[in-house]
Structures are given as structure tokens and as C-alpha cells.
Design an enzyme around this catalytic site. Structure first.
Site, PDB file in Angstrom:
ATOM      1  N   ARG A 415      49.148  51.654  46.678  1.00 34.49           N
ATOM      2  CA  ARG A 415      47.935  50.902  46.362  1.00 34.49           C
ATOM      3  C   ARG A 415      47.308  51.451  45.098  1.00 34.49           C
ATOM      4  NH1 ARG A 415      43.632  54.680  45.889  1.00 34.49           N
ATOM      5  NH2 ARG A 415      43.252  55.780  47.840  1.00 34.49           N
ATOM      6  N   GLU A 515      35.564  50.682  49.411  1.00 36.70           N
ATOM      7  CA  GLU A 515      35.091  51.816  48.615  1.00 36.70           C
ATOM      8  C   GLU A 515      35.016  51.436  47.142  1.00 36.70           C
ATOM      9  OE1 GLU A 515      36.797  56.173  47.314  1.00 36.70           O
ATOM     10  OE2 GLU A 515      36.868  55.632  49.430  1.00 36.70           O
ATOM     11  N   ARG A 519      40.947  47.085  46.249  1.00 38.25           N
ATOM     12  CA  ARG A 519      42.092  47.933  46.550  1.00 38.25           C
ATOM     13  C   ARG A 519      43.295  46.990  46.666  1.00 38.25           C
ATOM     14  NH1 ARG A 519      41.035  53.077  48.976  1.00 38.25           N
ATOM     15  NH2 ARG A 519      39.518  54.088  47.607  1.00 38.25           N
ATOM     16  N   CYS A 561      35.092  57.050  43.629  1.00 38.87           N
ATOM     17  CA  CYS A 561      35.387  58.454  43.929  1.00 38.87           C
ATOM     18  C   CYS A 561      36.201  59.065  42.793  1.00 38.87           C
ATOM     19  CB  CYS A 561      36.167  58.563  45.236  1.00 38.87           C
ATOM     20  SG  CYS A 561      36.573  60.262  45.696  1.00 38.87           S
ATOM     21  N   THR A 563      38.330  61.320  42.776  1.00 38.65           N
ATOM     22  CA  THR A 563      39.708  61.671  43.122  1.00 38.65           C
ATOM     23  C   THR A 563      40.679  60.554  42.769  1.00 38.65           C
ATOM     24  OG1 THR A 563      39.536  60.804  45.382  1.00 38.65           O
ATOM     25  CG2 THR A 563      38.892  63.097  45.028  1.00 38.65           C
ATOM     26  N   ARG A 570      47.820  55.470  44.708  1.00 35.02           N
ATOM     27  CA  ARG A 570      48.149  56.303  45.867  1.00 35.02           C
ATOM     28  C   ARG A 570      49.402  55.717  46.507  1.00 35.02           C
ATOM     29  NH1 ARG A 570      47.461  57.058  51.463  1.00 35.02           N
ATOM     30  NH2 ARG A 570      47.218  59.265  51.981  1.00 35.02           N
ATOM     31  N   ARG A 598      47.452  63.426  55.362  1.00 35.50           N
ATOM     32  CA  ARG A 598      46.389  62.810  56.153  1.00 35.50           C
ATOM     33  C   ARG A 598      46.954  62.389  57.505  1.00 35.50           C
ATOM     34  NH1 ARG A 598      43.606  58.255  52.197  1.00 35.50           N
ATOM     35  NH2 ARG A 598      42.822  59.631  50.557  1.00 35.50           N
ATOM     36  N   GLU A 603      42.005  58.591  55.638  1.00 39.38           N
ATOM     37  CA  GLU A 603      41.355  59.840  55.259  1.00 39.38           C
ATOM     38  C   GLU A 603      40.413  60.313  56.355  1.00 39.38           C
ATOM     39  OE1 GLU A 603      39.114  61.688  51.315  1.00 39.38           O
ATOM     40  OE2 GLU A 603      39.256  59.522  51.606  1.00 39.38           O
TER      41      GLU A 603
END
Length: 645
Positions: A415, A515, A519, A561, A563, A570, A598, A603
């Protein structure tokens, strides 16, 4: 529109001198008109001259603005418009702008937010010289007009809150359609007159300037003066400049006769009154809020430092010096250091602990963000730059099937996150922003031509709990109520504007406004990484062709975020590794391979039956293709270790 006298010594004008309307087009005036360019016979300003000096702002053509304003300090264009199909609400749009090689002005939307309709329906205009926006409410003809002003720096916070700002500059009589302010002077026209009525805001003197207009619609034309040497003509009407200059010269002489000493005394008295007024006012609500925010930041810092179990990057890099440096700073959208750290303070078990409330936060709060980014992203320092995008087109065949026999890998998923250009991140989004973004991407989904990507969009708003629960268990839908996102103020207006799109085979999915804004996900059973990446590339390019994404030259694709910055990719597998995962150094082994562990439910979740979600850790400082290769090669090594154990 600015008119300059070539004999005068003037500074170089900015790229945009003013914004306004010529005919029915919204334009930016990009260069001054000089007197020799005017009609030689009567020295008047014509429509062709205005058009020559103006560039159309095509991006505004569909908004039908009520007001267009230029903030010449931050170089932002604000547009007030009625919300589509709704006369009872209004929207404020903010744009940055740049000039291309052909001298066209290109606008880039920074954000949009709801404002009260009565604010948008007022008459607004900009004065770049005093750095003020002036406004007044509509009134009946011949009724007094109460003109107020607000400084550029206070405008955004004021119009998006209770809107109590504004100093009363003058109450004048005139036509509401023909009032303007510039250089500290207010101008108006009488509806039945061909005169410009000048009223000085720094004295109680008024003077009529007998400027002859060649068009009878005097009420639609406004003349504005700057330092008595410039004229501004709005709405494309003609004025006899020589007549204006003669009368302005008379007024200038009268002003000079007033005497420097008297002017000085007036200014000193005015300054004294202002100082005394401010000294007598108790702390305002804004100051109280600022004090409360600073107090919460300091309390959060103390909480982090006092917690022995907290091992977050936030705690590591939020030093006392950083707190003192950043605690009173605020982005243009009003985001503070508290917005950045509040999730990590509330959740002491966070690994990172920070979120960016808007794109500017990465720059304004860089003393905190930069070391966290460098630590998390394998030494990506403040002087480094994200490589150009390389999704891996034409190279996906390099990734073999990691588990052709199906012994270890349940599924593979890749993703990436994307933020829509012109919108802030979750804490600064309005309900209208969420719905507007949802409508844009929904339209894209409906127009997908590739049969392998075609599918259905399911909004969360109205979705039954049973369907929602099943989709979560199938790993197709994001969970509601994540405590980390809740604490970051990222779940406002839930579930408005949120939803999921998936194709018929449920191998291509898009999460909307979880988020990140989007995505984009490709997934399937087994370990064929190349096939999953190939599908993701097609999906990203399909959406990107219709909806532009936000990318930073240094940090890459911007996300909520830190990260996920950079590639935002990811790549992950759900994999069974009972022997290797039992090793006490399992996490260390994965760290050395550049992998992150994870639980299979996302997460902050735990492992189930020895099955883990393992992904690439690095997102920044490498290309998208390299990020996927990191996952591919790392998982290949873990399978080798499992088989050898």
C-alpha cells in the site's frame, strides 16, 4: 490596477500587484500601466490596457467568488464563495501562486474551510500598503457605511472563528458599491455624482476630488490613491488621469500646509491613545488560550520525562530546549506543538509519538521533526532529499513468488499513502473538506476504465455494523477508534467522508480519509510480490491522472505520520514463522533485515498463533521500488532461516 508615473522612482512591483475583476473574469494584475501607454488623444485608461496588464485566474472560474483578496505579506489569495448548491453556507479557499515561463499565474490550493455566509456576503477589499483587509456590510443606498479593517495576520483566525475582530475606521456616506481603501485613505463615490469623495482616516478632513469619468456608471468605479502619486482603477472603467492628478496635487498641497508639526502631534496622540487602550485591556481570550496551550505542552513534556516505561522518539528528542523554542509557535492554520505531540503524551507506549497536523508543521516544528525523521528513517538527515518517484514500472518481474507452495505466507499486501493537493491533514480538516475529498475520489472510482480495477465505493456513513465488522476481519477496512489517532485529533466528524473502495476480486482497495487522505492498497493470497506491485502501479496512476497529490521536494509524498513520508510504501506479508519467531533475538534479526513486525490485525495489535505482519521499515531516502525490494529480500531470508531451524 496600479498606474505608475515613469518619472517617479518606485521600487520593483511584486509578481501580483492586485486581484480584481475585468468583465466577468477574475484576474491578477501583474504589471503597472505607464502613462505613455494610454490613449494619446484623451489620456484615458481603456479596457484593452487593463486586459494587457491582467492575467486570468482560471482556477477560480468554477467557484463564482463573492470576494477575492490578496495577502501581499504571505502571498496568499483568499477566495470567499458560496458553498455549491447551498445559499446558506460559504467556503473560504486559500491559494498560493507562482508565475510560469509564459507569465501565467498558476494557483495551488492550500486548503478550504467553512465560514459563516454573512462574512462572505460582506464587501471585502485588500490594501497591500497598510497590510489590511477592509470590509463593510451591505446597506441601503444613502445609508452610512461602517468600514472596518483587520490585519492580514489576524484574518484567517478571525473569519474561521467568532469574527469579532476589526477596528472601525470610518462611518461615511456613500454608495456601497463604490468604496475602497488604500494607503490609509478611504474613498467613496456618490451614486448620483461624478465625483470621488476622499476621506482621510488619520484626520477628520474630507475633500471632493473632481475626477471626470467617461462612463456614466460612476458607482461601479473606484479610484484609490497611494502616497498621492498612484491611481488604482477597479472594474475596468475609464478615468481621466490628468484631471485626477491635478486635483490630487491640490489635495497634496493642502495636506502639506497642514504642517509637519501638526501631523506629528496627531500621530503621537494617536499612538499614545492606542498604548493606553491596550495597557488597560485585560488578557484576551486568545492570550488565555495560548497560555493554556503552552501549559499543556509543558505538562506533556514533564509527563514524558517522568515515565520510565516511555521509550518513544518523542520523549528522546523533545528536550527542554526544543520545548522553549517551539511552544509558542503556530502554523497558518493554527496548529501548535501540542497538536504535534498530544498523541504521544496520551499514549506513553507509542513508538514514535508525533503527527503533523498540516504540511507546514514539518517546517515550523523541524527542530523536533528532523531528528525523529533521521532516527526512524535510517539516518535521513536534514540536508538529504527524497529520490524521484520510481514505482517499478517494467521491473516487477524481478520479484519472484516467495512461497509458491503456500507453506508460510498467507497473503501479500503493498500500500501507499497519498494526500490530496490543497488540503491539510486530519486535525485541520473541516467536515466540508472530508465530504469534498470523498466526492472527488468517488468520481474517479466511477470512471475507472481498467476492468481489473473496477469496483464499488462503500461509505462508512450509513454502513451497517455487521458489514463493517466483517470487512475489518477480512483486512479490507480500517478500524474505528484507534486510540493513537483519536488522541491526535484525527477522527473528527466520524464517519463523514470516510469509506472504502474495492474491485470485484477485492485485490485492489482504497481507504478514504482514515489516517491519510488515501491509502491505496493492492493485495492477494500467497507470496507473489511482483503481481501485487504491478496492480498497485496501475491503481496509483489511474487515480493520480485525475486527482493531483501533494509532494514535497525534500520529504517526498506528504503524510500525517512522519513514519510514512517519502515513498509512503508499506509492503507486507502475513507469514507463519513458528521457529524463527520463537527466537529471543527475532526482533533484532528483523531489524537487521530492515523489517518491521506487527500483529496481523494492524499496528499496535498482538500476534495470533505465531502469524506476523512483517513489512519494510524504511520509507524515506529510497525509491518505491527499493522499498518493496527490501521487503522481498528480507522475507526471503526469514523463510531460509525458518527452513534451516
Amino acid at each position: 490596477m496600479l498606474l505608475s508615473n515613469p518619472s517617479q522612482s518606485t521600487r520593483s512591483p511584486p509578481k501580483i500587484l492586485a486581484v480584481g475583476t475585468v468583465g466577468n473574469k477574475h484576474v491578477a494584475f501583474v504589471k503597472p500601466l505607464e502613462y505613455p501607454k494610454m490613449n494619446a488623444s484623451n489620456r484615458t485608461l481603456g479596457m484593452s490596457d487593463l486586459t494587457e496588464s491582467a492575467v486570468e485566474l482560471k482556477e477560480l472560474s468554477d467557484l463564482h467568488p463573492l470576494n477575492v483578496l490578496l495577502d501581499s505579506v504571505s502571498w496568499t489569495i483568499y477566495v470567499m464563495a458560496r458553498t455549491a448548491d447551498n445559499d446558506h453556507s460559504a467556503t473560504l479557499y486559500a491559494y498560493s501562486f507562482k508565475e510560469d515561463r509564459k507569465s501565467n499565474i498558476k494557483l495551488q490550493r492550500l486548503f478550504s474551510t467553512s465560514i459563516r455566509p454573512e462574512i462572505a456576503q460582506m464587501h471585502w477589499f485588500s490594501d497591500p500598503y497598510s497590510e489590511q483587509f477592509y470590509y463593510y456590510a451591505s446597506n441601503r443606498l444613502n445609508e452610512p457605511i461602517r468600514i472596518k479593517s483587520i490585519h492580514f495576520s489576524e484574518f484567517l483566525q478571525s473569519v474561521t472563528s467568532e469574527f469579532t475582530k476589526g477596528d472601525l475606521k470610518k462611518e461615511i456616506e456613500g454608495d456601497r458599491r463604490a468604496v475602497s481603501v488604500s494607503g490609509g485613505a478611504i474613498f467613496s463615490t456618490r451614486y448620483s455624482s461624478q465625483n470621488i469623495n476622499f476621506i482621510s482616516s488619520f484626520s477628520h478632513t474630507s475633500k471632493t476630488i473632481n475626477c471626470h469619468f467617461h462612463q456614466r456608471r460612476v458607482a461601479d468605479a473606484v479610484l484609490v490613491v497611494r502616497d498621492w502619486d498612484y491611481c488604482m482603477l477597479r472594474d475596468g472603467h475609464q478615468a481621466n488621469v490628468e484631471s485626477c492628478r491635478r486635483n490630487l496635487s491640490d489635495w497634496k498641497e493642502q495636506r502639506q500646509r497642514f504642517g509637519k508639526r501638526a501631523i506629528t502631534v496627531l500621530f503621537l496622540l494617536a499612538a499614545l491613545v492606542i498604548i493606553l487602550a491596550f495597557s488597560s485591556i485585560s488578557s484576551s481570550t486568545t492570550d488565555d488560550m495560548a497560555d493554556t496551550t503552552v501549559q499543556k505542552i509543558e505538562e506533556g513534556f514533564a509527563k514524558l520525562q517522568a515515565s520510565p516505561e516511555c521509550q518513544s522518539l518523542l520523549k528522546k528528542y523533545l528536550t527542554k530546549e526544543v520545548v522553549e523554542q517551539l511552544k509558542e509557535k503556530k502554523t497558518a492554520l493554527g496548529a501548535t506543538l501540542l497538536d504535534v505531540i498530544q498523541s504521544g503524551v496520551a499514549n506513553l507506549d507509542s513508538g514514535v509519538g508525533v503527527y503533523a497536523p498540516d504540511a507546514e508543521a514539518y517546517t515550523l516544528f523541524k527542530p523536533l521533526f528532523d531528528p525523529i525523521i533521521e532516527d526512524y528513517h535510517n539516518g535521513f538527515g536534514a540536508g538529504q532529499k527524497q529520490p524521484e518517484t520510481d514505482l517499478g514500472e517494467g521491473k516487477t518481474a524481478e520479484f519472484c513468488d516467495l512461497d509458491p507452495e503456500g507453506k508460510y505466507i498467507n497473503s501479500t499486501r503493498i500500500r501507499c499513502g497519498r494526500s490530496l493537493e490543497g488540503y491539510p491533514f486530519n486535525p485541520c480538516l473541516t467536515e466540508e473538506n472530508y465530504l469534498e475529498m470523498e466526492a472527488k475520489v468517488k468520481k474517479v472510482f466511477e470512471e475507472i476504465k481498467d476492468a481489473t480495477l473496477q469496483g464499488t465505493y462503500y461509505p462508512l456513513d450509513g454502513m451497517t455494523k455487521e458489514v463493517q465488522t466483517q470487512l475489518i476481519q477480512d483486512h479490507f477496512l480500517f478500524k474505528e477508534g484507534d486510540r493513537f489517532l483519536q488522541a491526535a485529533n484525527a477522527c473528527r466528524f466520524w464517519p463523514k467522508g470516510r469509506g472504502i473502495f474495492h474491485n470485484k476480486e477485492k485485490t485492489f482497495l482504497v481507504w478514504v480519509n482514515e489516517e491519510d487522505h488515501l491509502r491505496i492498497i493492492s493485495m492477494q493470497k500467497g507470496g507473489n510480490v511482483g503481481a501485487v506491485l504491478e496492480r498497485l502501479i496501475k491503481g496509483v496512476k489511474t487515480i493520480e491522472s485525475q486527482v493531483p497529490f501533494s509532494r514535497d521536494d525534500r520529504l517526498g509524498w506528504l503524510t500525517f505520520c512522519p513514519t510514512n513520508l517519502g515513498t509512503t510504501v508499506r509492503a507486507s506479508v502475513h507469514i507463519r514463522l513458528p521457529k524463527v519467531s520463537a527466537r529471543p533475538d527475532f526482533k533484532q534479526v528483523c531489524d537487521e533485515l530492515g523489517l518491521q513486525i506487527r500483529g496481523i490485525h494492524g499496528e499496535h495489535s498482538e500476534s495470533a498463533d505465531g502469524t506476523y505482519d512483517i513489512s519494510n521499515k524504511a520509507r524515506l531516502g529510497l525509491t518505491e521500488f527499493e522499498a518493496v525490494r527490501q521487503l522481498h529480500n528480507g522475507v526471503k531470508k526469514l523463510i531460509e532461516l525458518e527452513e534451516a531451524a
